[in-house]
Design a protein around this motif. Sequence first.
Motif, PDB file in Angstrom:
ATOM      1  N   PRO A 195       0.827  -1.212   0.000  1.00 27.20           N
ATOM      2  CA  PRO A 195       0.000   0.000   0.000  1.00 27.20           C
ATOM      3  C   PRO A 195       0.861   1.262   0.000  1.00 27.20           C
ATOM      4  N   ALA A 196       0.384   2.249  -0.690  1.00 22.96           N
ATOM      5  CA  ALA A 196       1.139   3.501  -0.797  1.00 22.96           C
ATOM      6  C   ALA A 196       1.299   4.194   0.549  1.00 22.96           C
ATOM      7  N   ASP A 197       0.364   3.960   1.484  1.00 17.47           N
ATOM      8  CA  ASP A 197       0.424   4.660   2.766  1.00 17.47           C
ATOM      9  C   ASP A 197       1.198   3.889   3.836  1.00 17.47           C
ATOM     10  N   ASN A 198       1.779   2.747   3.494  1.00 24.12           N
ATOM     11  CA  ASN A 198       2.561   1.972   4.463  1.00 24.12           C
ATOM     12  C   ASN A 198       4.040   2.304   4.287  1.00 24.12           C
ATOM     13  N   THR A 199       4.580   3.045   5.234  1.00 26.54           N
ATOM     14  CA  THR A 199       5.991   3.438   5.172  1.00 26.54           C
ATOM     15  C   THR A 199       6.862   2.599   6.105  1.00 26.54           C
ATOM     16  N   ALA A 200       6.286   1.588   6.722  1.00 23.79           N
ATOM     17  CA  ALA A 200       7.001   0.792   7.723  1.00 23.79           C
ATOM     18  C   ALA A 200       8.008  -0.153   7.075  1.00 23.79           C
ATOM     19  N   VAL A 201       9.092  -0.404   7.796  1.00 24.96           N
ATOM     20  CA  VAL A 201      10.067  -1.430   7.431  1.00 24.96           C
ATOM     21  C   VAL A 201       9.979  -2.525   8.478  1.00 24.96           C
ATOM     22  N   TRP A 202       9.846  -3.766   8.020  1.00 28.07           N
ATOM     23  CA  TRP A 202       9.712  -4.918   8.921  1.00 28.07           C
ATOM     24  C   TRP A 202      10.706  -5.967   8.434  1.00 28.07           C
ATOM     25  N   GLY A 203      11.844  -6.057   9.095  1.00 25.71           N
ATOM     26  CA  GLY A 203      12.866  -6.986   8.621  1.00 25.71           C
ATOM     27  C   GLY A 203      13.236  -6.672   7.183  1.00 25.71           C
ATOM     28  N   GLY A 204      13.091  -7.658   6.298  1.00 23.43           N
ATOM     29  CA  GLY A 204      13.397  -7.455   4.884  1.00 23.43           C
ATOM     30  C   GLY A 204      12.254  -6.868   4.087  1.00 23.43           C
ATOM     31  N   TRP A 205      11.106  -6.648   4.715  1.00 23.28           N
ATOM     32  CA  TRP A 205       9.976  -6.039   4.020  1.00 23.28           C
ATOM     33  C   TRP A 205      10.114  -4.518   4.075  1.00 23.28           C
ATOM     34  N   SER A 206       9.857  -3.867   2.964  1.00 27.71           N
ATOM     35  CA  SER A 206       9.975  -2.406   2.912  1.00 27.71           C
ATOM     36  C   SER A 206       9.187  -1.887   1.722  1.00 27.71           C
ATOM     37  N   PRO A 207       8.843  -0.588   1.742  1.00 29.27           N
ATOM     38  CA  PRO A 207       8.176  -0.008   0.575  1.00 29.27           C
ATOM     39  C   PRO A 207       9.002  -0.164  -0.704  1.00 29.27           C
TER      40      PRO A 207
END
Length: 276
Positions: free
Chosen positions: A245-257
């Motif tokens: 999603p465009a509004d998700n700026t979070a980084v979670w481990g290897g997950w990122s925008p």
Amino acid sequence: MGDGWSDGTNSVARRESGQAETVAANRSWWDREAEDYLDEHGDFLGDAELVWGPEGWTESQLRVLGPPEALRGADVLEFGGGAAQGGRWCAAQGARVVSSDLSSGMLRTARHIDARSPGPAPTLLQSDATRLGLADSSFDIVFSAYGATPFVADSAGLMVELARVLRPGGTLAFSTSHPIRWAFPDVPGPEGLTATASYFDETPYVEDEGGRAGYVEHHRTMGHRIAEILEAGLVLRAVLEPEWPADNTAVWGGWSPLRGQRFPGTAIFVATRPRG
């Protein structure tokens, strides 16, 4: 894979790891890390929300389990439920919920949330998801958001066990790391955009602690995941690959925008048990 090396990790490797070693390692890891995990990700996951993955899509948005009224009065099993956030959400829709997890530490965090949550709480069960100890055909819906599936060696046996406890006509839904991610380094920045490993290599990822496995994840290709569902006697209804999603700026481990805008991070599989 995972959220990064644990305290005490000496090395990481791609090597074989059987069911017994995997269960022992992951039970110990989640027992030890449960509270820190909730501290880090609790705000993102909520206390009573079914979030399908690091992209942040919720069940209210995706309706993977069907319309909300399908949960009212349904018997629901959340396997690999962690702190039971998804199970708590289902209970709030009127379902009778059992939330199981391998880790006593994760179930302890679930009880902490239950104590502060005003809504209905699921029944908690400590159990290996491949050996649930529950009656045949006892649930209308069986689901998990990133629980158990990547953390068991016998993933084919897991599908058989989940099909066993599902009633004819019932729904199985689970999310896990998208198989394509195993070809890429598990880092959120530009280094994570170039494939460096074979997608077809299903050798487990193992963090070693003093000569023993401290954490294990297992990879299956998309074809093998689907084959395991079908071989368990289930009918595959959908495979979802939610976009970032465009509004998700979070980084979670290897997950990122950055990575999420280029290739999928999560796969959601939806299947049913035939009525006949």
